[in-house]
Motif scaffolding. Structure first.
Motif, PDB file in Angstrom:
ATOM      1  N   ARG A 111       0.824  -1.210   0.000  1.00  0.00           N
ATOM      2  CA  ARG A 111       0.000   0.000   0.000  1.00  0.00           C
ATOM      3  C   ARG A 111       0.856   1.258   0.000  1.00  0.00           C
ATOM      4  O   ARG A 111       0.523   2.245  -0.664  1.00  0.00           O
ATOM      5  N   VAL A 112       1.958   1.248   0.742  1.00  0.00           N
ATOM      6  CA  VAL A 112       2.866   2.405   0.734  1.00  0.00           C
ATOM      7  C   VAL A 112       3.325   2.680  -0.693  1.00  0.00           C
ATOM      8  O   VAL A 112       3.244   3.807  -1.188  1.00  0.00           O
ATOM      9  N   ARG A 113       3.788   1.653  -1.374  1.00  0.00           N
ATOM     10  CA  ARG A 113       4.267   1.825  -2.758  1.00  0.00           C
ATOM     11  C   ARG A 113       3.147   2.285  -3.685  1.00  0.00           C
ATOM     12  O   ARG A 113       3.363   3.105  -4.565  1.00  0.00           O
ATOM     13  N   GLU A 114       1.964   1.746  -3.472  1.00  0.00           N
ATOM     14  CA  GLU A 114       0.818   2.110  -4.306  1.00  0.00           C
ATOM     15  C   GLU A 114       0.422   3.576  -4.105  1.00  0.00           C
ATOM     16  O   GLU A 114      -0.079   4.221  -5.021  1.00  0.00           O
ATOM     17  N   GLU A 115       0.644   4.099  -2.901  1.00  0.00           N
ATOM     18  CA  GLU A 115       0.217   5.457  -2.558  1.00  0.00           C
ATOM     19  C   GLU A 115       1.280   6.522  -2.825  1.00  0.00           C
ATOM     20  O   GLU A 115       1.099   7.676  -2.448  1.00  0.00           O
ATOM     21  N   MET A 116       2.349   6.164  -3.487  1.00  0.00           N
ATOM     22  CA  MET A 116       3.408   7.133  -3.797  1.00  0.00           C
ATOM     23  C   MET A 116       2.953   7.981  -4.990  1.00  0.00           C
ATOM     24  O   MET A 116       3.345   7.760  -6.123  1.00  0.00           O
ATOM     25  N   GLN A 117       2.101   8.962  -4.696  1.00  0.00           N
ATOM     26  CA  GLN A 117       1.410   9.730  -5.730  1.00  0.00           C
ATOM     27  C   GLN A 117       2.344  10.519  -6.635  1.00  0.00           C
ATOM     28  O   GLN A 117       2.165  10.533  -7.855  1.00  0.00           O
ATOM     29  N   ALA A 118       3.342  11.182  -6.075  1.00  0.00           N
ATOM     30  CA  ALA A 118       4.245  11.988  -6.904  1.00  0.00           C
ATOM     31  C   ALA A 118       5.039  11.106  -7.847  1.00  0.00           C
ATOM     32  O   ALA A 118       5.189  11.428  -9.038  1.00  0.00           O
ATOM     33  N   THR A 119       5.513   9.976  -7.352  1.00  0.00           N
ATOM     34  CA  THR A 119       6.295   9.068  -8.193  1.00  0.00           C
ATOM     35  C   THR A 119       5.417   8.457  -9.277  1.00  0.00           C
ATOM     36  O   THR A 119       5.817   8.397 -10.445  1.00  0.00           O
ATOM     37  N   HIS A 120       4.225   8.009  -8.910  1.00  0.00           N
ATOM     38  CA  HIS A 120       3.311   7.450  -9.909  1.00  0.00           C
ATOM     39  C   HIS A 120       2.964   8.498 -10.960  1.00  0.00           C
ATOM     40  O   HIS A 120       2.933   8.205 -12.156  1.00  0.00           O
ATOM     41  N   GLY A 121       2.720   9.734 -10.518  1.00  0.00           N
ATOM     42  CA  GLY A 121       2.400  10.811 -11.454  1.00  0.00           C
ATOM     43  C   GLY A 121       3.533  11.077 -12.420  1.00  0.00           C
ATOM     44  O   GLY A 121       3.308  11.283 -13.617  1.00  0.00           O
ATOM     45  N   ALA A 122       4.767  11.064 -11.918  1.00  0.00           N
ATOM     46  CA  ALA A 122       5.918  11.287 -12.801  1.00  0.00           C
ATOM     47  C   ALA A 122       6.037  10.158 -13.821  1.00  0.00           C
ATOM     48  O   ALA A 122       6.266  10.408 -15.012  1.00  0.00           O
ATOM     49  N   LEU A 123       5.849   8.925 -13.371  1.00  0.00           N
ATOM     50  CA  LEU A 123       5.957   7.793 -14.296  1.00  0.00           C
ATOM     51  C   LEU A 123       4.807   7.774 -15.302  1.00  0.00           C
ATOM     52  O   LEU A 123       4.974   7.312 -16.433  1.00  0.00           O
ATOM     53  N   ASP A 124       3.657   8.288 -14.903  1.00  0.00           N
ATOM     54  CA  ASP A 124       2.518   8.364 -15.825  1.00  0.00           C
ATOM     55  C   ASP A 124       2.787   9.293 -17.001  1.00  0.00           C
ATOM     56  O   ASP A 124       2.124   9.196 -18.031  1.00  0.00           O
ATOM     57  N   ALA A 125       3.778  10.179 -16.859  1.00  0.00           N
ATOM     58  CA  ALA A 125       4.121  11.099 -17.950  1.00  0.00           C
ATOM     59  C   ALA A 125       4.834  10.381 -19.096  1.00  0.00           C
ATOM     60  O   ALA A 125       4.949  10.926 -20.193  1.00  0.00           O
ATOM     61  N   LEU A 126       5.305   9.156 -18.854  1.00  0.00           N
ATOM     62  CA  LEU A 126       6.011   8.389 -19.885  1.00  0.00           C
ATOM     63  C   LEU A 126       5.035   7.512 -20.654  1.00  0.00           C
ATOM     64  O   LEU A 126       4.122   6.937 -20.069  1.00  0.00           O
ATOM     65  N   ASP A 127       5.258   7.407 -21.953  1.00  0.00           N
ATOM     66  CA  ASP A 127       4.447   6.455 -22.718  1.00  0.00           C
ATOM     67  C   ASP A 127       5.049   5.055 -22.537  1.00  0.00           C
ATOM     68  O   ASP A 127       6.085   4.888 -21.887  1.00  0.00           O
ATOM     69  N   GLN A 128       4.431   4.058 -23.108  1.00  0.00           N
ATOM     70  CA  GLN A 128       4.847   2.668 -22.906  1.00  0.00           C
ATOM     71  C   GLN A 128       6.276   2.432 -23.389  1.00  0.00           C
ATOM     72  O   GLN A 128       7.073   1.766 -22.714  1.00  0.00           O
ATOM     73  N   GLU A 130       8.701   4.672 -23.709  1.00  0.00           N
ATOM     74  CA  GLU A 130       9.625   5.383 -22.817  1.00  0.00           C
ATOM     75  C   GLU A 130       9.799   4.632 -21.497  1.00  0.00           C
ATOM     76  O   GLU A 130      10.917   4.540 -20.973  1.00  0.00           O
ATOM     77  N   SER A 131       8.708   4.090 -20.975  1.00  0.00           N
ATOM     78  CA  SER A 131       8.784   3.306 -19.743  1.00  0.00           C
ATOM     79  C   SER A 131       9.676   2.081 -19.935  1.00  0.00           C
ATOM     80  O   SER A 131      10.497   1.756 -19.070  1.00  0.00           O
ATOM     81  N   ALA A 132       9.516   1.412 -21.062  1.00  0.00           N
ATOM     82  CA  ALA A 132      10.338   0.232 -21.357  1.00  0.00           C
ATOM     83  C   ALA A 132      11.815   0.610 -21.490  1.00  0.00           C
ATOM     84  O   ALA A 132      12.694  -0.098 -20.988  1.00  0.00           O
ATOM     85  N   THR A 133      12.091   1.730 -22.133  1.00  0.00           N
ATOM     86  CA  THR A 133      13.472   2.193 -22.286  1.00  0.00           C
ATOM     87  C   THR A 133      14.074   2.547 -20.933  1.00  0.00           C
ATOM     88  O   THR A 133      15.201   2.149 -20.609  1.00  0.00           O
ATOM     89  N   LEU A 134      13.326   3.292 -20.121  1.00  0.00           N
ATOM     90  CA  LEU A 134      13.811   3.662 -18.795  1.00  0.00           C
ATOM     91  C   LEU A 134      14.073   2.415 -17.963  1.00  0.00           C
ATOM     92  O   LEU A 134      15.106   2.299 -17.301  1.00  0.00           O
TER      93      LEU A 134
END
Length: 149
Positions: A111-128, A130-134
């Motif tokens: 739940r802690v990891r799931e609730e990391m809103q800023a980190t999830h928001g930053a990763l949501d800025a990447l397309d699929q 870009e996420s795979a490359t990162l």
């Protein structure tokens, strides 16, 4: 030509990459600590839970946390009081105590990891792609960075 322009035309300098990794790591750690606090955990207690994918010796936790073994005892005592971890004797050496996450501990860190809103928001800025490359780039860096840990 500015340093940013030079970095763009020739690729970033190592110092620029290190500064960016540090900034991202700091922001991610702050987000982790904030999410942990919502569950009544210190960032260090949450970090212990995050390390417990299997049994880990107390001394191993001290190494992972880069702290004295006596500090780990207090951290584990508090987690054990909340029934998030338990100590078990090592099957190989009964003098060695392993720390194991309980079901409640595994659920809490999930739940802690799931609730990391800023980190999830930053990763949501990447397309699929870009996420795979990162992911691939970070996987290449990880063994070298963790080998001395």
């Amino acid at each position: 030509m500015s340093a940013t322009a030079a970095a763009t035309s020739q690729g970033p300098a190592k110092l620029q990459l290190l500064e960016l990794l540090a900034a991202i790591g700091t922001a991610q750690w702050r987000d982790f600590a904030t999410a942990a606090a919502r569950h009544g955990l210190t960032s260090t207690q949450a970090k212990v839970l995050a390390q417990l994918e299997g049994p880990v010796p107390m001394r191993g936790l001290a190494t992972l946390l880069a702290c004295d073994a006596s500090n780990v005892t207090g951290i584990v005592d508090r987690l054990e009081a909340r029934e998030l971890v338990r100590r078990e004797p090592s099957p190989a050496d009964r003098r060695v105590k392993h720390v194991v996450a309980t079901d409640a501990g595994r659920e809490t860190i999930r739940r802690v990891r799931e609730e990391m809103q800023a980190t999830h928001g930053a990763l949501d800025a990447l397309d699929q792609a870009e996420s795979a490359t990162l992911y691939a780039l970070l996987e290449r860096l990880r063994p070298t960075l963790e080998k001395d840990a």
